[in-house]
Design a protein around this motif. Structure first.
Motif: not given
Length: 845
Positions: A571-576, A610-614, A639-640, A656-668
């Motif tokens: 997990v730490a390596a993923i977040l790094a 879930t860390a990988a998903a983020q 993750l959700e 969640l807002g940051s993740i949705y922005e990454n995915l282009g899901q602006h309304a979410k």
């Protein structure tokens, strides 16, 4: 047979017949036994197979009363334990505090504790700043302090089994000294205003999200973000049998069945927590860990026997929670300390020292340790080892190897990393040691000397305060500790000249990282060469490793992603790798994340998935391997679900807002940010994130129709203006929060950095420069702060100063060389513009 026939028989005939008759007499019973045995075997076989439960079982909670029917001895031990008394309804017996019109004054607030019939009432300051009477709804804990809970926002139609918002009063009862006291937050010495999150009515003192799941069984928070209301339930008010053993319905069903067997697939219907095999030892420790660790929730509904890492992500060691060598500083609840220890790695489990039902330690003296450490006679429990008077505090194993720190004003807790005192390490990196803790102000050691007025000014109450103040740069405190640490180190060298406990320690790498040393990356890389360094130490160091600095750093991170045994390290390596981008003209910036993090979406451990998903949410859709999209969607759902356990906190919706922005899901994303504002109106972050989202949307719309303005919808200009206007309003609202946070944390670089950026966006450039200079002083080698300050200085035309910082920046991150050249060109241009223009004499020519 006739007489004649009998007379005509030969002796041989008579012997044969006699044998057959005898055989018949013997064989009959044997045949009967065989047939009976076969019948029993068939019946047992049928019983064995027919009594088996299906593979898919869904155990439910049955309650302590059902457990006690068969396990009375264990129930007797549990009764009266801290687990039993973790939370109770207020009664004459359960309330320990003095409610006989007792009073307590704190920062000008005079509170009164009294009775009104059979109710227990506290008159104190409420969330509106006025004095009110508050009825005690529950009592919390029993020793060494008891706290009191007040219910707010209860709907008249709310079912009786539901609990609304509960707030924990800071007015607490010291059960040892029989006195009321105000439990201040750590390092807070002034009055808390009602709007402060740390006020007893604030979110930081809310039972539902801060305390509940470790004080009751089968806790379901049930927060409704649309109405900002709680509908919390539990199956039992305290920490009961099924908190540790898991839901008991399957066990009860099997125990009450007519079958002679337990289930061939599910055994006793409960997880195996008792045994000496490695799997059982780890299972037991992980069953205790959720309530005895600093962790974030990954997935709901943990029960005893589940894999800890499928439901939680253990918090790594951080400067605000641990000392550099891993000793406890803030409340970290044992697990993070214990997994550092040699005891943990040798297979010691919680119940080797603690009774699992009374939760008490098995011995109150050195037998707690010597019952296992049965080395040659008196190798350890002797003056030759501890060099102290037998029976004294210094001769106690736990005083040297498990020193205690006081939390919550009266709660003494021991460090469970079970370490050898290292005064030599204290001299190197400033960490505490048990020797100086005991001899801090006595007549044996040189003794730490500070005037009482100075100690009062610094709020010194215990040894940890001296150490913390030395960290913060108080020179007089540091001088006193250096003297004592030198004395202690000389004593240890004399007593243990051949000790093997003086080598390199992982704390030296963490010290390098936390102090932002220019050698930090190299020191962290070297730590990974130490096979004895615990995984939590490596994971804690990994967070500070910058993969963009060197190929060796990236290699360490990628190797940690593949570590099969340590989920926390993966997990730490993923977040790094979050926000890491590959640099190179022929390489997609997301190549490393695609090749090394995306495969972990299928990791067997949920916290890793879930860390990988983020992190992989950053990867553009057109760069995804087709076969991994489903894995990402599955991991994202996990993750959700895990994040929404804390849907009453703004941080959940921000993430969640940051993740949705990454995915282009602006309304979410917009909805998530608005929910963050709704559930925590005073939280910093959601308004600025939403403002940035609206600004980007406005820019994208304008860019989209810039080439083809004839295709633009008629209300385009209004849409853009609406986005920009709301963004500006949000920034103005958020500015107040940035300003507030900066005043609370003047020495926190990250908080000050956000305030500096807010000042810049608010066109307060001079103030922004001042704040970002301070940030740079606090952390002079943090690239993001260096970039921000040099860019701001560039904006204000201070090119020379900007260049000095940028030149230091490229020593750390060479990829910014282009910025340096840009500044040099601007300086050159500025110089040319400032050269005096030759005057042309009007009389000439």
């Amino acid at each position: 047979m006739t007489v004649q026939e009998s007379a005509n028989q030969t002796p041989q005939d008579r012997r044969g017949k006699s044998w057959l008759q005898h055989l018949g007499k013997v064989a009959g019973p044997i045949v009967f036994v065989v047939i009976g045995f076969a019948a029993i075997c068939i019946w047992l076989t049928i019983d064995w197979y027919s009594s088996a439960l299906s593979d898919e079982i869904n155990p439910v909670y049955v309650g302590k009363k059902k457990c006690t029917e068969c396990h009375q001895q264990e129930a007797d031990k549990w009764t009266g334990s801290h687990h039993d008394l973790a939370m109770q309804v207020p009664t004459e017996e359960s309330v320990l505090g003095d409610f006989n019109n007792a009073t307590l004054e704190h920062h000008g607030v005079n509170s009164t504790m009294f009775r009104r019939g059979d109710k227990f009432i506290v008159n104190t300051e409420g969330e509106d700043g006025e004095m009110h009477d508050f009825e005690i709804r529950f009592v919390f804990g029993v020793e060494p302090l008891q706290q009191y809970l007040v219910e707010f926002d209860r709907d008249m139609l709310q079912p009786e089994n539901e609990v609304a918002r509960l707030q924990v009063l800071r007015i607490s009862w010291d059960t040892k000294n029989k006195r009321w006291f105000h439990l201040d937050p750590p390092d807070v010495y002034e009055k808390l205003e009602p709007e402060d999150d740390l006020h007893w009515t604030g979110v930081a003192q809310r039972w539902n999200n801060m305390c509940a799941d470790c004080h009751s069984t089968n806790l379901q928070k049930n927060f409704d973000p649309q109405t900002n209301s709680y509908h919390t339930t539990f199956s039992e008010i305290n920490v009961s049998c099924e908190t540790c053993h898991g839901p008991g319905s399957v066990h009860v069903e099997l125990a009450e069945a007519k079958s002679l067997f337990w289930d061939r697939e599910h055994g006793y219907g409960l997880p195996k927590l008792k045994g000496k095999d490695p799997a059982t030892i780890e299972r037991q420790i992980q069953s205790c860990a959720p309530c005895h660790s600093r962790r974030r929730i990954v997935h709901p509904d943990f029960s005893g026997g589940n894999n800890f890492h499928d439901h939680f992500a253990g918090e790594p060691m951080r400067p605000e929670t641990y000392h550099k060598d891993g000793q406890i500083m803030d409340e970290v609840y044992v697990f993070g300390s214990f997994i550092q220890s040699k005891m943990y790695h040798k297979g010691i489990q919680c119940t080797d020292c603690h009774d699992p039902h009374s939760v008490k330690v098995k011995y109150d003296d050195n037998r707690l340790c010597t019952s296992c450490h049965q080395h040659p006679a008196k190798k350890y429990d002797t003056r030759a080892h501890h060099h102290h008077k037998p029976g004294s505090k210094g001769a106690s194993c736990v005083e040297c190897h498990m020193p205690e720190t006081t939390y919550m004003a009266v709660d003494h807790r021991r460090d469970h990393s079970l370490r050898v005192p290292r005064p030599d390490l204290s001299l190197k990196i400033g960490t505490p040691n048990a020797c100086v803790k005991c001899h801090l102000e006595d007549d044996i050691a040189p003794s730490a000397k500070l005037a009482e007025e100075r100690k009062e000014e610094l709020h010194i109450k215990q040894y940890i305060d001296w150490v913390r103040l030395a960290y913060e740069g108080e020179k007089d405190v540091q001088k006193q500790l250096d003297t004592l640490n030198t004395w202690a180190n000389e004593a240890v060298l004399k007593w243990y000249p051949d000790s093997k406990h003086r080598g390199m320690h992982f704390g030296e790498a963490l010290h390098s990282a936390w102090s932002l040393s220019e050698n930090a990356n190299d020191d962290i890389i070297n730590l990974f060469d130490d096979p004895d360094a615990p995984a939590i130490a490596k994971a804690s160091a990994l967070i500070w490793l910058d993969p963009s600095r060197s190929s060796d750093a990236l290699e360490i991170i990628l190797a940690s992603l593949k570590n099969p045994n340590e989920p926390q390290l993966r997990v730490a390596a993923i977040l790094a790798l979050q926000n890491y981008r590959d640099i190179g003209s022929n390489k997609n910036p997301y190549t490393t994340i695609r090749n090394h993090v995306i495969p972990l979406l299928n990791d067997p451990i949920r916290s890793v998935r879930t860390a990988a998903a983020q992190v992989t949410s950053e990867v553009p859709a057109n760069f995804w391997p087709t076969g991994d999209i489903t894995s990402f969607q599955n991991a994202l759902e996990e993750l959700e679900k895990g994040l929404m356990v804390n849907n009453d906190r703004a941080a959940t919706h921000l993430t969640l807002g940051s993740i949705y922005e990454n995915l282009g899901q602006h309304a979410k994303a917009e909805n998530a940010y608005r929910l963050a504002i709704q559930v925590e109106p005073n939280a910093t972050g959601p308004r600025s994130n939403l403002a940035e989202l609206f600004t980007r949307l406005a820019e994208n719309i304008a860019r989209q129709y810039q080439q083809n303005p004839q295709q633009a919808p008629p209300n385009l200009r209004e849409r853009i203006q609406d986005y920009l206007l709301e963004a500006e309003n949000l920034r103005q609202d958020e500015f107040v929060n940035f300003e507030r946070d900066a005043s609370y944390a003047p020495e926190n670089a990250a908080v000050q950095y956000r305030y500096g950026l807010a000042l810049y966006r608010n066109d307060q450039l001079d103030e922004a420069v001042k704040v970002l200079r301070k940030v740079h002083d606090l952390e002079p080698r943090t690239p993001v702060y260096m970039i921000a300050l040099s860019r701001l200085l560039q904006t204000t035309g201070e090119y020379d100063q900007a260049l000095k910082i940028a030149q230091k920046l490229i020593e750390i991150e060479p990829q910014h060389q282009g910025f340096v050249e840009e500044l040099k060109e601007q300086i050159k241009k500025q110089g040319a513009e400032q050269e005096p223009t030759p005057r042309i004499d009007s009389s000439e020519g």
